[in-house]
Design an enzyme around this catalytic site. Structure first.
Site, PDB file in Angstrom:
ATOM      1  CG  LEU A   3      -3.006  18.359  49.527  1.00  0.00           C
ATOM      2  CD1 LEU A   3      -2.168  17.499  48.599  1.00  0.00           C
ATOM      3  CD2 LEU A   3      -2.191  18.765  50.748  1.00  0.00           C
ATOM      4  NE  ARG A   4      -9.321  23.711  51.807  1.00  0.00           N
ATOM      5  CZ  ARG A   4     -10.431  23.186  52.276  1.00  0.00           C
ATOM      6  NH1 ARG A   4     -11.157  22.382  51.508  1.00  0.00           N
ATOM      7  NH2 ARG A   4     -10.843  23.442  53.495  1.00  0.00           N
ATOM      8  CG  HIS A  61     -18.108  11.985  56.172  1.00  0.00           C
ATOM      9  ND1 HIS A  61     -17.341  12.412  57.214  1.00  0.00           N
ATOM     10  CD2 HIS A  61     -19.245  12.694  56.224  1.00  0.00           C
ATOM     11  CE1 HIS A  61     -17.992  13.355  57.869  1.00  0.00           C
ATOM     12  NE2 HIS A  61     -19.151  13.544  57.290  1.00  0.00           N
ATOM     13  CG  ASP A 119     -10.932  15.725  58.212  1.00  0.00           C
ATOM     14  OD1 ASP A 119     -10.837  15.624  56.979  1.00  0.00           O
ATOM     15  OD2 ASP A 119     -11.998  15.999  58.780  1.00  0.00           O
TER      16      ASP A 119
END
Lengths: 437, 330
Positions: free
Chosen positions: A65-66, A181, A307
């Site tokens: 969402l930054r 990840h 993503d």
């Protein structure tokens, strides 16, 4: 406001419902009836869903969402508007914000800001290590208390295997879920594309498949050792899928997801340096893509996620290796998932499960299903409606997508969060608030 | 961005970014045009007016002396105005993006940019964002392409060997990091060379290199056996991160071109090198300066070939013909 969703084709994989059912929602935003009206139910509003699919609101395991720190790319408000326009009612935001989500204060700040906008529910993912540096463990228990649903180091590698072991052990002590990840940073090096034919032809530094499989092997060994509940994010290679499948057969507590774009694109879509196809992990071979699709069908991979990584325009206006990886992907999550149905890779209930109940199960959330008594987070879409993704259709601040100009089949008509209509295609781009009345 | 970026709406060659996707006829036209320009360099007045009034900017984001100079001379021999932009003093070092740098120069009415950049795809990126009247020549981008070098190599081979179709060509050295090798492979295959070989240890050979249409060898003796042309590549030490080679000495022992190793090739084989050479590392001085070496003629030919490419894309071919992309019916 009590609501009747009438005449829709209800798809609720968790409850094995796949057929015509009316849905009844009370004034508090809970589902009070499926197929049959509760006694005395009088709806204030009726939504005509005839010819439409009614399913649980989508749950996205990873969407940037930054905010905070990268508001020049996107904001909570802009991306939550995009999420509800895409039928996503719950999403998890990774901790690679600035500052990193490694304190309860950050967790609460994001949740309270998201709550204020009254759109999708936002669950922060807590950092596994402080500042994602891979050195000191984050305060996982406190972060869990504050509302983090799982823990991850996002795309930042934990190179020290002992730190990874300790992080898993610590998480296992409190039965916390760890999201991995898996990519070996040394084998990745300066790579920016799959090490294969296309990267070789374009002279771009490659990331071998082994960068993923070596890291998955290491992480599986540590999961075996620590018995942590672990989830592999964004698998990209056939071999890694095989390894996770084998681990699941052996009874290890592991799950996995795949990003929607990896199910449709391959290294060949890079063409001549199309930076919109610069993603991490890289787009791999057709063989890998087919293996990912099979893994969805046979259940090894339990979720499709967006993503989502919105970028400012100039992030992609650079030579390929200097461009920033990632796709603005909230708005293509459902269409790309439905494309698998249209291509007969999955049935409609299988596809819906991969973006609703199964990601909810991975996170241990109650949402993603339309039980009586559940919160009415709902997506209503037209499975047959054809539309083309154009710049002016994109609600997200990030317009970085390789799917621009492509035609999709299946479009969201309404999104409800907590029984409130937060998105109505007919009223686009008007978006309403849900849970702050 | 697509392959068609190199052609305008009429199918004419607009930019010269890569050999890949060009037809044989286009390459032959470049070689023939270059041949007609060779004499210009031998005259007392070394100029033709084909690009008079045009502004050429040599935009070099990566250090180069030889290539930049040959482009500069080529443009001047076509009577163009030439500006050399030195990266060391460029605003790119002050944080300006690549496209902003180009847009500013374009605002000064540049007709042709000759671009060198250390990132693969940089020339494609620029070509995709300049207006229709601006042309781009790729003077080397990352490990992707160096198409003018490949054309001057092809020109030199034709000058010495006549035709391409019976030739066996070996390219030796750091194929992995070499834009020259990639462009040479495309050019030689398009021109119909019988066999292109690449010779290097596996650390310097890209995965799946045979998909480029070459036969890979790790052994110098087998790889050079019976070849007509030996192209030595510079060992790009500056691009090598990590352990590619045990030592320079071992590399020279195994892959350095010595008179003895050259003996595996045909007796009349020619030796080429795009320069700059690392003597004693990839090539022995005896070979570099020997009778089979055509390394200096390569440099001379480079000017004529670059003149030809500039003239063709600026629309000033001496034959007044312009390259066209293949059409569906062709």
């Amino acid at each position: 406001m009590s609501l009747l969703i009438k005449g829709g084709h209800l798809v609720d994989p968790a409850n094995r419902i796949n057929g015509a059912r009316d849905l009844y929602i009370d004034t508090d935003g809970f589902i009070v009836g499926v197929g049959r009206a509760p006694t005395g139910f009088k709806p204030k509003r009726t939504l005509d869903a005839s010819g439409k699919v009614v399913c649980p609101g989508l749950i996205d395991l990873r969407a940037r969402l930054r905010e905070p720190g990268l508001e020049y790319k996107a904001t909570l408000e802009s991306e939550l508007k995009a999420a509800v326009a895409a039928g996503i009612t719950t999403l998890c935001c990774p901790p690679d914000t600035d500052p990193v989500i490694d304190t309860p204060a950050m967790t609460q700040m994001i949740q309270s800001r998201a709550w204020r906008f009254g759109m999708s529910f936002v669950h922060p993912l807590g950092a596994l290590t402080k500042d994602l540096k891979g050195e000191l463990l984050a305060d996982m228990e406190a972060l869990d208390e504050a509302g983090c649903v799982a823990f991850t180091n996002a795309l930042a590698p934990i190179t020290d295997t002992l730190v990874m072991r300790r992080a898993m052990e610590y998480a296992a002590s409190f039965d916390l879920l760890v999201l991995l990840h898996s990519e070996d940073p040394w084998l990745r090096g300066v790579g920016c594309v799959h090490e294969g034919e296309v990267g070789m032809r374009l002279g771009l530094p490659g990331i071998p498949e082994a960068a993923e499989t070596v890291a998955v092997a290491r992480d599986l060994a540590l999961i075996d050792q620590t018995r942590v509940r672990a989830h592999f994010c964004g698998l990209s290679s056939a071999r890694a899928v095989q390894m996770v499948a084998e681990a699941q057969r052996r009874g290890l507590p592991v799950s996995a997801d795949v990003t929607a774009h990896q199910l449709h694109l391959t290294e060949h879509d890079i063409g001549y340096f199309n930076t919109q196809c610069h993603v991490q992990p890289p787009l791999r071979s057709k063989r890998d893509r087919e293996a990912l699709r099979r893994a969805l069908k046979n259940g090894v991979i339990g979720a499709i996620c967006s993503d989502h990584q919105p970028h400012q325009p100039d992030a992609k206006l650079a030579p390929f290796s200097d461009s920033e990886p990632g796709i603005s992907a909230l708005e293509t999550l459902l269409p790309l998932t439905l494309r698998l149905v249209h291509e007969k890779v999955l049935t409609l209930p299988e596809a819906i499960a991969l973006v609703t109940s199964r990601p909810a199960d991975i996170l241990g959330l109650e949402s993603g299903r339309l039980n009586v008594g559940a919160t009415a987070d709902i997506c209503i879409f037209d499975l047959k409606q054809r539309w083309t993704l154009t710049e002016d259709q994109i609600v997200s601040r990030g317009h970085n997508t390789p799917f621009l100009g492509q035609e999709f089949e299946g479009r969201v008509g309404y999104t409800l969060v907590g029984g409130h209509i937060v998105y109505e295609a007919a009223a686009r781009p008007k978006l309403r608030r849900a849970h702050n009345q | 961005m697509t392959e068609n970026l190199q052609f305008d709406s009429q199918g004419r060659l607009r930019h010269f970014l890569t050999i890949e996707g060009l037809r044989r006829q286009t390459l032959l036209e470049i070689l023939d045009t270059a041949k007609s320009f060779i004499s210009v360099g031998q005259r007392e007045i070394k100029k033709v007016p084909l690009a008079r009034g045009k502004t050429v900017v040599n935009l070099f984001f990566e250090a180069s002396t030889r290539t930049r100079t040959t482009f500069e001379i080529a443009a001047k021999r076509l009577s163009a105005d030439v500006i050399n932009l030195n990266i060391a003093t460029s605003s790119a070092n002050k944080g300006e993006t690549l496209l902003d740098t180009v847009r500013n120069l374009e605002a000064m009415h540049t007709d042709l940019f000759v671009v060198r950049h250390n990132r693969s795809g940089a020339a494609h990126l620029i070509a995709a964002h300049v207006p229709a009247h601006v042309h781009i020549i790729n003077a080397g981008d990352g490990a992707h392409a160096h198409p003018t070098q490949a054309m001057l190599d092809a020109f030199t081979i034709r000058e010495h060997k006549g035709s391409f179709d019976k030739l066996k060509v070996a390219i030796v050295g750091d194929i992995q990091h070499s834009r020259v090798a990639r462009s040479q492979i495309h050019a030689l295959n398009t021109l119909g060379v019988a066999e292109v070989r690449v010779i290097a240890p596996k650390t310097l050979l890209p995965t799946a290199v045979e998909r480029l249409g070459v036969v890979p060898y790790t052994d110098m003796k087998a790889g050079l056996d019976g070849v007509d042309v030996v192209i030595m590549l510079r060992l790009q030490l500056e691009r090598m991160r990590g352990a590619f080679l045990p030592s320079e000495q071992e590399y020279f022992n195994l892959y350095g071109l010595t008179p003895e190793k050259l003996g595996y090739a045909k007796k009349d084989a020619i030796v080429m090198h795009p320069g700059p050479m690392n003597r004693g590392l990839e090539i022995d001085s005896i070979v570099a300066d020997g009778p089979q070496s055509v390394i200096l003629p390569q440099v001379t030919n480079g000017i004529a070939v670059r003149m030809a490419i500039m003239a063709l894309i600026l629309g000033g071919s001496p034959n007044e013909s312009r390259s066209r992309a293949p059409r569906a019916s062709e």
